[in-house]
Design an enzyme around this catalytic site. Sequence first.
Site, short mmCIF file in Angstrom:
data_model
loop_
_atom_site.label_atom_id
_atom_site.label_comp_id
_atom_site.label_asym_id
_atom_site.label_seq_id
_atom_site.Cartn_x
_atom_site.Cartn_y
_atom_site.Cartn_z
N TYR A 1 0.86 -1.19 0.00
CA TYR A 1 0.00 0.00 0.00
C TYR A 1 0.89 1.24 0.00
O TYR A 1 1.67 1.45 0.93
CB TYR A 1 -0.91 -0.01 1.23
CG TYR A 1 -1.85 1.17 1.29
CD1 TYR A 1 -3.05 1.15 0.60
CD2 TYR A 1 -1.52 2.31 2.01
CE1 TYR A 1 -3.92 2.24 0.65
CE2 TYR A 1 -2.37 3.40 2.05
CZ TYR A 1 -3.57 3.36 1.37
OH TYR A 1 -4.42 4.44 1.41
N TYR B 1 -5.63 4.74 -7.77
CA TYR B 1 -5.91 4.63 -6.34
C TYR B 1 -7.24 3.93 -6.10
O TYR B 1 -8.31 4.52 -6.31
CB TYR B 1 -5.94 6.01 -5.67
CG TYR B 1 -6.07 5.89 -4.16
CD1 TYR B 1 -4.95 5.76 -3.36
CD2 TYR B 1 -7.32 5.85 -3.55
CE1 TYR B 1 -5.06 5.61 -2.00
CE2 TYR B 1 -7.45 5.68 -2.18
CZ TYR B 1 -6.31 5.56 -1.41
OH TYR B 1 -6.42 5.40 -0.06
#
Lengths: 135, 290
Positions: free
Chosen positions: B185, B235
């Site tokens: 991440y 994203y």
Amino acid sequence: MSYDKPLPVKNPDTAAFWEGCRQHELRFEQCGQCGYIRWPPAMLCPRCHSRQAERIVSGGRGTVFTYVVYRETPHPAFRGDLPYVVALVELEEGPRLLTNIVGCLPEQVRCDMPVVVAWEDVAEEVSLPKFRPAF
Amino acid sequence: MLDAGLCNYVLVSYGHNGRSSDSFLRMMADMGGDDQVFGHFGAASCYALAARRAMHTFRTGPETWKHIAVGQRKWANLNPRAMFQRQPMSLDDYYNSRMTVEPFRLFDNCLISDGGRAYIVTSAERARDLRHPPVLIMGTGQHNPASDLQTADFMTGSTGAKKAAERAFAVAGIGLGDIDACEIYDCFTYTVEITLQDYGFFGPGEGEEWFKGGTIEPGGRMPVNTSGGLLSEAYFMGLTPLTEAVMQLMGRCGERQLGPQTNTRTPQIILCSDNGGILQTHACHILRRA
């Protein structure tokens, strides 16, 4: 010119802090049982769960724990301040406050730099605790 | 839930029009509370506070982060779904991108995207005769040192990544040396560094040495964020890294497929991360080819 930036929104947890700021005092609640200073404010001590608390007033001195320099900002009212410094200041008493560093160039700010509170009266009933280098 | 027989299939999905609407930026602004009084807005500036303290605590900064931004962009250039597929990034491009909230430049920041991702979890037994080869969950761990930013002593490590990974590796019964690639991440470049550091790939301040020379790029010894990641693909929260790991293990990644065509190891095991808040929550997953 009227002040066009956001103002603190008092709630039952934060009202005492902002009320203190109005008097140019950094007021915190210290746990009556274990001595931990509750910041952010809390109804119970996050360490020992006690409800007892006593008010303390910070001497207004501390160090820059960390900081950033805004080169752009999403809020139009802050554009005239660019570049400006937002920092977490660690007070001698322990709490870390999110604040601005004023009174020096952004390039002069360093982590662990000693700072002292510099009150800014922004509205009739609102004063903000900003910090400047302590010489 | 699957093990307990409460359900047979779990669909995990995420979709957002974050780019074409202002909803993402509004959500970020609303999170700020009284921080706005001091001109402090959004997640980037909070991660920048963490990154600045890290620069004070150990050797890190743009010299380390440039390798992450540039390396991930090379993967994005191989990915037809990546927002930055057609735009290469050199080290100079990284340095020349504008300062946003120092110490971050524009290319230290993730994208805001329109789109979505989804995956389905079912039992290994049910998955056996599906059309695509299944991917198995070897281990998973979470650690959430959640607290307010003001009391966060974890912003320069150990973040939740350390304990989450210890648990995931203990469940999986393997070690770091068994990992073929990582899907991390990467809301900001620093997040990749601190996560891999807490996972134990290198010690505090050793990131620059570890990343340099193309370690995470096509042809590198430890590919990281092979879709381009949140920085250079799109994203979709933790689903960007997780779905990429699954697709890589299934062998469905086309030009960017790990293995001989990108001069990397054919992946058997991939390590994934997700994190939330300002390094306040962390999940670690270890996936393997069936």
